[in-house]
Design an enzyme around this catalytic site. Structure first.
Site, PDB file in Angstrom:
ATOM      1  CG  HIS A 326       1.469   5.460   5.950  1.00 25.44           C
ATOM      2  ND1 HIS A 326       2.168   5.230   4.830  1.00 25.44           N
ATOM      3  CD2 HIS A 326       1.164   6.924   5.751  1.00 25.44           C
ATOM      4  CE1 HIS A 326       2.483   6.243   4.113  1.00 25.44           C
ATOM      5  NE2 HIS A 326       1.570   7.324   4.889  1.00 25.44           N
ATOM      6  N   GLY A 327       0.861   2.813   9.407  1.00 27.18           N
ATOM      7  CA  GLY A 327       0.087   2.323  10.939  1.00 27.18           C
ATOM      8  C   GLY A 327       0.159   0.712  10.966  1.00 27.18           C
TER       9      GLY A 327
END
Length: 485
Positions: A326-327
């Site tokens: 996700h990041g």
């Protein structure tokens, strides 16, 4: 080009639709397919034309590797496995270079005291999504679970513009046969009606709910150090609902646009905030990501076949990697670990065979998810902890009239502040949050609406009203949250 922009809604989408079916009507099926690929590449290049070569290189590379590992020309399984590993590694290297290189340099500099300069690369849109799609294709090709797909169909599978930027994460088995099917080459009025219906719902979610909640969420996280209790809860809940209505709104618009071309994308959300346990939440939230993690990571790791300890370890590994996907940040990793731990606790609790009342189970699940989203959204751990501190230990803020009647509680340590704080966490935000709660808990979701047999006059009138209201509010076009991932 954003789904919620005038250029997309009134120019790009109608033009792509008309050209595609015009070419099919004139019996130019290959030209129609090429036109849709061209439209998809134009859509991608609209963001950053210089990155167009990345997705093209990725498509050519993975199609070639997939053909090699699935063909009979290579008799050695060791060679095929080596090619598969090489293909997966190349995909992950490309993703890692653009998405995680600065994160790696930041931590390396902090650990070793070095000062390597950051690359500050712009993240190519959709790279996480089209990378995962093609990794599944390579793995299934090695398993001989793919068919003899044409290159044009494969290219359309990867670049198809409704799902290109932020999913759903589609699977070749469910998409490529649709592109090859002659039944999908003619205009289907039922699909058009359903597509416009679901597109309008998604547009309304984004423009009228998510973008308005974004104001409260953004202001709150930008002023994390000054939040009182009401403001902190408004901040966290605003982001919790902003994220849902933003991402599910994007998915609805993607499903709706794809239906115009007679292509059915997989469902990605099914009322996740109705879940009464964390396992059920992940069956309902970003369902195509959950499917990918289960089929291509959790099960290959051993799933639940190797005993309780390995099951729990596999869950933690999967959600650690989900956080990383996700990041590029420790807050994302921590968010993933939190969900992994919660799933392990859920499994342990089930072994005790102790039932929890449904309402209490929902309350615990929703609040855990809400608290975990704080780490997902915050700029840093420090900001996340300040928001949580405000939620549980901040000044209790009430309307002035009510606060004056309860002033005696101050003698017992209860603190009161002004009703309208520095970020204005007042009546408008609370009313919008109440509407969001009612919508997610007590109305039919998009999955339930599109599963019905047809869209009648009443539904089209309803969709038209949503579309008009949303279109009239397109004075400030904002990106979708998952474009950053």
């Amino acid at each position: 080009m954003l789904f919620n922009s005038f250029e997309y809604i009134f120019l790009f989408l109608p033009a792509s639709f008309l050209l595609y079916f015009y070419l099919h009507k004139t019996k130019w099926a290959t030209a129609a397919k090429i036109s849709l690929i061209g439209a998809s590449l134009f859509f991608y290049a609209w963001w950053e034309a210089s990155y167009l070569f990345i997705i093209l290189l990725s498509v050519f590379f993975n199609f070639a590797i997939g053909n090699l590992v699935s063909s009979n020309t290579l008799e050695s399984d060791r060679v095929k496995k080596a090619l598969l590993v090489f293909g997966i590694a190349a995909n992950l290297a490309l993703l890692g270079y653009f998405k995680y290189m600065d994160f790696f340099l930041e931590n390396l500099n902090g650990l070793l005291g070095t000062s390597y300069p950051y690359l500050r690369l712009a993240l190519p849109l959709g790279i996480s999504f089209f990378t995962f799609q093609q990794i599944t294709y390579l793995i299934d090709s090695y398993r001989h679970e793919t068919k003899e797909y044409s290159f044009l169909n494969y290219m359309l599978f990867v670049t198809f513009f409704p799902q290109l930027i932020a999913g759903p994460i589609v699977h070749h088995k469910e998409m490529l046969p649709q592109f090859a099917s002659r039944r999908n080459w003619a205009v289907n009025h039922k699909n058009i009606a359903m597509g416009l219906f679901i597109f309008s719902i998604g547009l309304f979610k984004k423009v009228m709910i998510a973008d308005r909640l974004a104001v409260w969420a953004g202001n709150g996280f930008d002023h994390a150090e000054t939040l009182n209790m009401m403001e902190a809860w408004v901040t966290s809940l605003s982001y919790t609902f902003q994220l849902y209505f933003d991402f599910s709104g994007y998915t609805d618009m993607a499903i709706g646009a794809a239906l115009l071309f007679n292509i059915k994308l997989p469902i990605n959300f099914n009322s996740p905030y109705k879940a009464a346990n964390i396992q059920d939440f992940w069956r309902r939230w970003h369902m195509t990501l959950t499917r990918f993690l289960k089929d291509y990571l959790y099960i290959p790791l051993g799933g639940n076949r190797l005993g309780a300890f390995r099951t729990y370890l596999n869950i933690l590994i999967v959600f650690l990697l989900a956080g990383i996907w996700h990041g590029a940040g420790w807050t994302f990793i921590f968010w993933g670990v939190l969900h992994g731990i919660a799933l392990v606790i859920h499994r342990l609790w089930r072994r005790l065979n102790i039932a929890i009342p449904l309402l209490l189970a929902w309350f615990i699940t929703f609040n855990f998810v809400n608290i975990a989203w704080v780490f997902f959204r915050a700029h840093s751990f420090d900001d996340a902890l300040k928001v949580l501190e405000g939620m549980f230990f901040g000044d209790l803020v009430l309307p002035a009239a009510l606060a004056s009647k309860l002033a005696f509680l101050e003698a017992y340590g209860v603190r009161f502040g002004s009703y309208l704080g520095g970020i204005g966490a007042g009546k408008t935000a609370i009313e919008l949050l109440i509407v969001a709660f009612l919508l997610v808990l007590f109305t039919k979701n998009s999955t339930e609406l599109i599963s019905q047999s047809r869209v009648g006059t009443a539904k089209m009138v309803y969709a038209s009203l949503l579309f008009v209201v949303s279109a009239l509010s397109l004075n400030r076009v904002s990106e979708f949250i998952y474009f950053n991932f």
